[in-house]
Design an enzyme around this catalytic site. Structure first.
Site, short mmCIF file in Angstrom:
data_model
loop_
_atom_site.label_atom_id
_atom_site.label_comp_id
_atom_site.label_asym_id
_atom_site.label_seq_id
_atom_site.Cartn_x
_atom_site.Cartn_y
_atom_site.Cartn_z
N SER A 88 5.85 -30.04 -54.95
CA SER A 88 6.02 -31.09 -53.94
C SER A 88 4.71 -31.35 -53.19
O SER A 88 3.85 -30.47 -53.08
CB SER A 88 7.10 -30.66 -52.95
OG SER A 88 6.70 -29.46 -52.33
N CYS A 92 8.51 -35.94 -62.33
CA CYS A 92 7.52 -36.54 -61.43
C CYS A 92 7.19 -37.95 -61.90
O CYS A 92 6.78 -38.79 -61.13
CB CYS A 92 6.28 -35.68 -61.37
SG CYS A 92 5.69 -35.26 -63.00
N LYS A 114 2.96 -17.86 -61.34
CA LYS A 114 4.15 -17.73 -60.48
C LYS A 114 5.01 -18.96 -60.72
O LYS A 114 4.77 -20.03 -60.17
CB LYS A 114 3.70 -17.66 -59.01
CG LYS A 114 4.60 -16.90 -58.07
CD LYS A 114 6.00 -17.45 -57.88
CE LYS A 114 6.07 -18.71 -57.07
NZ LYS A 114 7.41 -19.37 -57.24
N PRO A 115 6.03 -18.83 -61.60
CA PRO A 115 6.86 -20.00 -61.89
C PRO A 115 7.90 -20.22 -60.78
O PRO A 115 8.08 -19.36 -59.92
CB PRO A 115 7.55 -19.60 -63.20
CG PRO A 115 7.64 -18.11 -63.15
CD PRO A 115 6.47 -17.63 -62.34
N GLU A 122 -0.93 -31.26 -58.42
CA GLU A 122 -0.20 -32.43 -58.95
C GLU A 122 1.16 -32.43 -58.26
O GLU A 122 1.90 -31.46 -58.36
CB GLU A 122 -0.03 -32.33 -60.47
CG GLU A 122 -1.28 -32.72 -61.24
CD GLU A 122 -1.75 -34.14 -60.96
OE1 GLU A 122 -0.92 -35.00 -60.58
OE2 GLU A 122 -2.96 -34.38 -61.07
N TRP A 144 10.20 -26.35 -61.18
CA TRP A 144 11.31 -26.05 -62.08
C TRP A 144 11.57 -27.17 -63.08
O TRP A 144 12.30 -26.96 -64.05
CB TRP A 144 12.61 -25.78 -61.29
CG TRP A 144 12.86 -26.79 -60.20
CD1 TRP A 144 12.56 -26.65 -58.88
CD2 TRP A 144 13.45 -28.10 -60.34
NE1 TRP A 144 12.90 -27.78 -58.19
CE2 TRP A 144 13.46 -28.69 -59.06
CE3 TRP A 144 13.96 -28.83 -61.41
CZ2 TRP A 144 13.96 -29.97 -58.83
CZ3 TRP A 144 14.46 -30.11 -61.19
CH2 TRP A 144 14.45 -30.65 -59.92
N GLU A 184 10.35 -39.82 -52.29
CA GLU A 184 10.73 -39.28 -53.60
C GLU A 184 12.16 -38.71 -53.50
O GLU A 184 12.43 -37.86 -52.66
CB GLU A 184 9.76 -38.18 -54.02
CG GLU A 184 10.05 -37.68 -55.43
CD GLU A 184 9.11 -36.55 -55.87
OE1 GLU A 184 8.95 -35.58 -55.12
OE2 GLU A 184 8.56 -36.65 -56.98
#
Ligand code: NAD
Length: 499
Positions: free
Chosen positions: A236, A291, A182-183, A257, A158, A391
């Protein structure tokens, strides 16, 4: 012009086989503006496995005609999409801010970067080259060519809801593949608008398909399908690990990624004013939800007090608010779950380091309508502390004090991730030592950890990235299979023992 599928608060539709189709899901997710939860920005269907199967079938059916379309003609579709995006830059940026929350200037930056990537990739359609080689044999022509894979799947997060879909879809299409996107559930609107733009730019039906939905269902169906030859995933590390393992079992090409824990090293000879601005921009712009965000600053002890003082002073004045308001530097967290995760880390940080500024949710006035967290800085954080290792994906910065460059590099490298890094110094030897020894896929010298250009590779090392790099011309390597071709034009049997 914003077209049909992006209607405020309407139930969003899937794009399958060139048609906008209603989903018949068991559940619809109500997506609210994270800066103003009174506004419902979208109703997102959590599409079924069957709907994903239909999209994959549509992509499969469209493949041979798209593969046989000359690459420069494929590129022309992308060039038309570039021109359309140029025309609606502002509108796209506002849409992005409303659904994701980032400040308008960051959204504008994301839209511009998307345009740049699309434009670069459109041009690559004329450079989809291989190599030719001299043969060991007379009258034998040898060369390599890049062939498309077939149906490829793209799964996106997102936090860059326009740019990341573009940087996957554009090379996939230029290379001659058909694609199912597929967002992320939280940010469907930018992906929808992107698909509409491709449709209006003349992309044939079925070449790009969009299925909205949850990772566990629509996403899982995509990665399990035997008809999907490759999966490009950004998200993730936890989910990427599963997708990579699944792909390995099924001999599917996969690139992932994933997370980051990026450090800026500031040496005593650095321009501290410049470093202050860059560190804060890297840490708090886009609410730290990149990121590439700066989440650690590793500072030489001799200048640490002065530097932390500068950071705190500037952080106190960082303008937090609705991303649509002029002058906003930092918007809200993307949703309540993300905000609570950040607040949990802040509580952990209070045990591990010294809280210098922030450290709480913002609720006064209009803030109570959104998911705002104050820009937060912890000093005296240990390299092995959780807030220095995990993170956080929010506006939280940890300061780690070290004695010298060696300790700084060791601290910077002490995490499982390896996406990006930066160093501030005026010493050339320190710069080159850092470049040699830092374990990140991208590094910046005297500039922030964030950002990247449309024609340069993007991606990380260690637990951040696996598979081929994205963006730039190397992105095409993932979306193509290299074929080696030998053309014998003697018309006779060879007298050779080479084989
Ligand atoms: P996420 O992993 O929760 O979700 C990413 C996507 O994967 C979503 O579309 C989701 O629906 C889908 N998904 C989830 N479970 C799935 C499953 N089992 N099968 C198939 N698909 C599944 O990540 P997020 O919260 O959306 O994004 C934030 C993360 O993304 C952060 O860790 C961030 O660092 C990372 N990120 C990395 C980069 C990079 O280039 N390295 C860029 C942006 C974001």
């Amino acid at each position: 012009m914003m077209a049909t599928a992006v209607k405020s608060a309407g139930v969003c539709r899937n794009f399958i086989g060139g048609k906008w189709v209603e989903s018949k899901p068991a559940k619809i997710l109500e997506r609210r503006n994270p800066a103003d939860t009174d506004e419902i920005v979208a109703r997102v269907p959590l599409s079924t496995r069957e709907e994903m199967r239909e999209a994959i079938a549509a992509a499969k059916a469209a493949f041979s005609a798209w593969r046989d379309t000359p690459a420069p003609v494929r590129g022309e579709v992308l060039f038309r999409a570039v021109r359309m995006m140029e025309e609606e830059k502002e509108e796209l940026a506002r849409l992005l801010t409303r659904e994701e929350g980032k400040a308008l200037k960051d959204s504008l930056g994301e839209v511009q970067r998307s345009i740049n990537i699309l434009e670069f990739m459109a041009g690559e359609a004329r450079r989809l080259t291989g190599e030719s080689f001299p043969s060991e044999l007379p009258k034998n022509f040898c060369y390599t060519m890049k062939a498309p894979l077939g149906v490829v799947g793209a799964i996106t997060p997102w936090n860059f809801p326009l740019c990341i879909p573009i940087w996957k879809v554009a090379p996939a299409l230029v290379a001659g593949n058909t694609c199912v996107l597929k967002p992320a559930e939280l940010t469907p609107l930018c992906a929808i608008r992107m698909a509409e733009i491709f449709e209006e730019a003349g992309l044939p039906g079925g070449v790009l398909n969009l299925v909205l939905g949850a990772g566990e269902e629509a996403g899982d169906e995509l990665i399990q399908s035997k008809d999907v030859r490759a999966i490009s995933f950004t998200g993730s590390t936890e989910v990427g690990c599963q997708i990579y393992a699944n792909g390995a079992r099924r001999m599917q090409k996969v690139q992932c990624e994933m997370g980051g824990k990026n450090a800026v090293v500031v040496l005593a000879d650095a321009d501290l004013a410049l470093a202050t601005e860059s560190v804060l921009f890297g840490a708090f712009a886009s609410t730290g939800q990149r990121c590439t965000a700066t989440s650690r600053v590793v500072i030489e002890e001799s200048v640490a007090d002065e530097f932390v003082g500068r950071l705190v002073e500037r952080a106190q004045n960082f303008k937090v608010g609705n991303g649509l308001d002029l002058g906003t530097e930092m918007g809200p967290c993307v949703d309540e779950t993300q905000m609570n995760a950040v607040l949990k880390y802040i509580e952990i940080g209070k045990q591990e380091g010294k809280l210098m500024v922030g450290g709480h949710r913002l609720t006064a006035g209009d803030y109570d309508k959104g998911y705002y967290v104050a820009p937060t800085i912890f000093d005296h954080v240990g390299t092995q502390n959780r807030i220095a290792q995990e993170e956080i994906f929010g506006p939280v910065l940890s300061v780690i004090r070290v004695k010298n460059l060696d300790e700084a590099i060791e601290a910077a490298n002490s995490v499982r991730y390896g996406l990006t890094s930066a160093i501030y110094t005026s010493d050339a030897s320190s710069i080159f030592e850092f470049i040699d020894r830092i374990e990140t896929g991208i590094t910046h010298i005297n500039s922030p950890t964030v950002g990247g250009e449309a024609h340069l590779p993007f991606g990380g090392m260690k637990d951040t990235g696996i598979g081929q790099r994205e963006v730039g011309h190397v992105a095409l390597d993932f979306y193509t299979e290299l074929k080696t071709v030998y053309i014998d034009y003697t018309g006779r049997k060879r007298e050779t023992s080479n084989y």
